[in-house]
Design a protein around this motif. Structure first.
Motif, PDB file in Angstrom:
ATOM      1  N   PHE A  32       0.814  -1.216   0.000  1.00  0.00           N
ATOM      2  CA  PHE A  32       0.000   0.000   0.000  1.00  0.00           C
ATOM      3  C   PHE A  32       0.848   1.267   0.000  1.00  0.00           C
ATOM      4  O   PHE A  32       0.461   2.293  -0.545  1.00  0.00           O
ATOM      5  N   MET A  33       2.015   1.186   0.622  1.00  0.00           N
ATOM      6  CA  MET A  33       2.890   2.357   0.699  1.00  0.00           C
ATOM      7  C   MET A  33       3.493   2.717  -0.658  1.00  0.00           C
ATOM      8  O   MET A  33       3.909   3.865  -0.862  1.00  0.00           O
ATOM      9  N   HIS A  34       3.538   1.755  -1.561  1.00  0.00           N
ATOM     10  CA  HIS A  34       4.254   1.956  -2.816  1.00  0.00           C
ATOM     11  C   HIS A  34       3.337   2.047  -4.041  1.00  0.00           C
ATOM     12  O   HIS A  34       3.785   2.477  -5.100  1.00  0.00           O
ATOM     13  N   GLU A  35       2.085   1.637  -3.886  1.00  0.00           N
ATOM     14  CA  GLU A  35       1.167   1.611  -5.025  1.00  0.00           C
ATOM     15  C   GLU A  35       0.129   2.717  -4.973  1.00  0.00           C
ATOM     16  O   GLU A  35      -0.756   2.766  -5.820  1.00  0.00           O
ATOM     17  N   GLY A  36       0.221   3.586  -3.964  1.00  0.00           N
ATOM     18  CA  GLY A  36      -0.790   4.631  -3.827  1.00  0.00           C
ATOM     19  C   GLY A  36      -2.152   4.074  -3.472  1.00  0.00           C
ATOM     20  O   GLY A  36      -3.188   4.653  -3.816  1.00  0.00           O
ATOM     21  N   SER A  37      -2.159   2.938  -2.770  1.00  0.00           N
ATOM     22  CA  SER A  37      -3.414   2.260  -2.453  1.00  0.00           C
ATOM     23  C   SER A  37      -4.194   2.981  -1.362  1.00  0.00           C
ATOM     24  O   SER A  37      -3.618   3.515  -0.409  1.00  0.00           O
ATOM     25  N   VAL A  38      -5.516   2.973  -1.492  1.00  0.00           N
ATOM     26  CA  VAL A  38      -6.416   3.452  -0.446  1.00  0.00           C
ATOM     27  C   VAL A  38      -7.114   2.226   0.123  1.00  0.00           C
ATOM     28  O   VAL A  38      -7.873   1.547  -0.577  1.00  0.00           O
ATOM     29  N   ILE A  39      -6.839   1.922   1.376  1.00  0.00           N
ATOM     30  CA  ILE A  39      -7.434   0.751   2.014  1.00  0.00           C
ATOM     31  C   ILE A  39      -8.879   1.067   2.380  1.00  0.00           C
ATOM     32  O   ILE A  39      -9.161   2.061   3.051  1.00  0.00           O
ATOM     33  N   LEU A  40      -9.785   0.197   1.952  1.00  0.00           N
ATOM     34  CA  LEU A  40     -11.215   0.402   2.195  1.00  0.00           C
ATOM     35  C   LEU A  40     -11.753  -0.510   3.297  1.00  0.00           C
ATOM     36  O   LEU A  40     -12.573  -0.082   4.106  1.00  0.00           O
ATOM     37  N   SER A  41     -11.313  -1.753   3.315  1.00  0.00           N
ATOM     38  CA  SER A  41     -11.797  -2.707   4.312  1.00  0.00           C
ATOM     39  C   SER A  41     -10.888  -3.927   4.292  1.00  0.00           C
ATOM     40  O   SER A  41     -10.033  -4.061   3.415  1.00  0.00           O
ATOM     41  N   ALA A  42     -11.112  -4.814   5.248  1.00  0.00           N
ATOM     42  CA  ALA A  42     -10.304  -6.034   5.314  1.00  0.00           C
ATOM     43  C   ALA A  42     -11.076  -7.115   6.048  1.00  0.00           C
ATOM     44  O   ALA A  42     -12.010  -6.833   6.819  1.00  0.00           O
ATOM     45  N   THR A  43     -10.681  -8.353   5.791  1.00  0.00           N
ATOM     46  CA  THR A  43     -11.229  -9.496   6.511  1.00  0.00           C
ATOM     47  C   THR A  43     -10.083 -10.177   7.255  1.00  0.00           C
ATOM     48  O   THR A  43      -9.006 -10.400   6.690  1.00  0.00           O
ATOM     49  N   PHE A  44     -10.332 -10.504   8.527  1.00  0.00           N
ATOM     50  CA  PHE A  44      -9.306 -11.089   9.384  1.00  0.00           C
ATOM     51  C   PHE A  44      -9.738 -12.464   9.874  1.00  0.00           C
ATOM     52  O   PHE A  44     -10.923 -12.717  10.103  1.00  0.00           O
ATOM     53  N   ARG A  45      -8.762 -13.318  10.070  1.00  0.00           N
ATOM     54  CA  ARG A  45      -9.013 -14.601  10.713  1.00  0.00           C
ATOM     55  C   ARG A  45      -8.965 -14.404  12.226  1.00  0.00           C
ATOM     56  O   ARG A  45      -8.125 -13.664  12.741  1.00  0.00           O
ATOM     57  N   THR A  46      -9.854 -15.077  12.938  1.00  0.00           N
ATOM     58  CA  THR A  46      -9.804 -15.074  14.395  1.00  0.00           C
ATOM     59  C   THR A  46      -9.732 -16.521  14.880  1.00  0.00           C
ATOM     60  O   THR A  46      -9.936 -17.464  14.105  1.00  0.00           O
ATOM     61  N   GLU A  47      -9.443 -16.670  16.161  1.00  0.00           N
ATOM     62  CA  GLU A  47      -9.327 -18.000  16.756  1.00  0.00           C
ATOM     63  C   GLU A  47     -10.331 -18.131  17.888  1.00  0.00           C
ATOM     64  O   GLU A  47     -10.625 -17.155  18.585  1.00  0.00           O
ATOM     65  N   ALA A  48     -10.850 -19.336  18.084  1.00  0.00           N
ATOM     66  CA  ALA A  48     -11.723 -19.580  19.233  1.00  0.00           C
ATOM     67  C   ALA A  48     -10.927 -19.379  20.519  1.00  0.00           C
ATOM     68  O   ALA A  48      -9.872 -19.981  20.704  1.00  0.00           O
ATOM     69  N   ASP A  49     -11.417 -18.490  21.383  1.00  0.00           N
ATOM     70  CA  ASP A  49     -10.693 -18.189  22.616  1.00  0.00           C
ATOM     71  C   ASP A  49     -11.642 -17.500  23.594  1.00  0.00           C
ATOM     72  O   ASP A  49     -11.909 -16.303  23.482  1.00  0.00           O
ATOM     73  N   GLU A  50     -12.152 -18.268  24.543  1.00  0.00           N
ATOM     74  CA  GLU A  50     -13.073 -17.707  25.532  1.00  0.00           C
ATOM     75  C   GLU A  50     -12.374 -16.757  26.502  1.00  0.00           C
ATOM     76  O   GLU A  50     -13.031 -16.022  27.235  1.00  0.00           O
ATOM     77  N   ARG A  51     -11.046 -16.779  26.512  1.00  0.00           N
ATOM     78  CA  ARG A  51     -10.297 -15.893  27.414  1.00  0.00           C
ATOM     79  C   ARG A  51      -9.632 -14.751  26.643  1.00  0.00           C
ATOM     80  O   ARG A  51      -8.640 -14.178  27.088  1.00  0.00           O
TER      81      ARG A  51
END
Length: 301
Positions: free
Chosen positions: A177-196
């Motif tokens: 993104f720093m080199h392509e002039g990108s504008v970040i709009l949104s993202a999807t992240f992985r999460t882990e099961a963790d009750e704590r």
């Protein structure tokens, strides 16, 4: 520039804006002059509209989230600030967390923890929006946000694209993104099961409790390969170095804090003095991780 700005305002007349806009009041370091205008788009679609219009009208623009990790110029910015903080939609489904660029990192962690999902606690305490954190691949304790990203949607070279994480070139404090002039709009992240997950967030926040509390940009310099920028600065005897209202923190030498009445010029002089002293003693050139906002820096070379 006045004519171009007027045309831009006309094209975006349905999007709220502030003119002028105080960069000092909207940056964590608390310095800097005014920007000509700041738009407040609601959602990724309006951000794209703002960017396209600014590009077509040839008005310089800068995407701004929480204003951390940036140093606005004292002379301000003759252009348009596009604020992302009103584009903060988040959705958690099946362990995957979708977040727009303006969502606070803290809110993203809280949403995940409330649903028994973790894996992101290392980001706790980083004062950033999702877009800002992704842009520079923010992280702590050897882990970085890019490692949790599954995909990132950007506006880049005139089109909206969904990039797989492997296409984002996540590296230490560096991204595509720093080199392509990108504008970040949104993202999807992985999460882990963790009750704590909430406890992990609290522990990460406690680990950051010793960091400087004064107004600052966060860490100023990247860590050179195999070394710590903060340790190099401390060994050079620079803790407490003060020029005007800017001072190298005595708590963490990679922080330069605003101890009252500082200007951007004060910070620039401290940064230059630190870089020169560390180089003279070690031969290592420290590289800033902060971003500069303003015409003044371009004219200064």
């Amino acid at each position: 520039m006045a004519t171009e700005l007027l045309r831009l305002l006309e094209r975006l007349r349905d999007i709220p804006y502030d003119a002028p806009f105080s960069l000092g009041a909207h940056s964590t370091v608390g310095v800097g002059g005014d920007a000509s205008v700041a738009f407040r788009p609601r959602g990724a679609g309006q951000i794209v509209r703002c960017v396209r219009a600014a590009e077509q009208e040839k008005v310089p623009y800068f995407l701004l989230g929480f204003g951390s990790n940036v140093l606005p110029a004292d002379a301000g910015f003759r252009g348009a600030i596009i604020r992302t903080v009103h584009a903060g939609r988040m959705v958690l489904r099946g362990g995957r967390l979708f977040a727009e660029c303006g969502a606070p990192v803290a809110a993203m962690l809280s949403l995940a923890a409330a649903h028994g999902r973790g894996g992101l606690a290392f980001l706790a305490g980083i004062p950033a929006t999702v877009g800002g954190a992704l842009f520079m691949n923010a992280g702590a304790r050897g882990r970085y946000i890019g490692g949790a990203a599954e995909s990132v949607t950007v506006y880049e070279k005139g089109e909206v694209r969904c990039l797989r994480a492997g296409e984002c070139r996540f590296d230490y404090k560096d991204t595509r993104f720093m080199h392509e002039g990108s504008v970040i709009l949104s993202a999807t992240f992985r999460t882990e099961a963790d009750e704590r997950a909430g406890e992990a967030i609290a522990a990460a926040l406690a680990a950051r409790a010793s960091l400087p509390r004064e107004r600052s940009m966060g860490c100023v310099f990247k860590n050179p390969c195999g070394a710590s920028a903060g340790e190099l600065i401390e060994r050079a005897g620079l803790k407490g170095l003060r020029i005007g209202g800017a001072r190298v923190s005595e708590k963490h030498a990679n922080f330069i804090v605003n101890c009252g009445g500082a200007t951007a010029a004060d910070f620039c002089r401290v940064i230059a003095a630190v870089r020169e002293k560390v180089f003279s003693e070690t031969g290592i050139v420290l590289e800033e991780e902060i971003r500069y906002i303003g015409d003044q820096y371009a004219s200064d070379g």
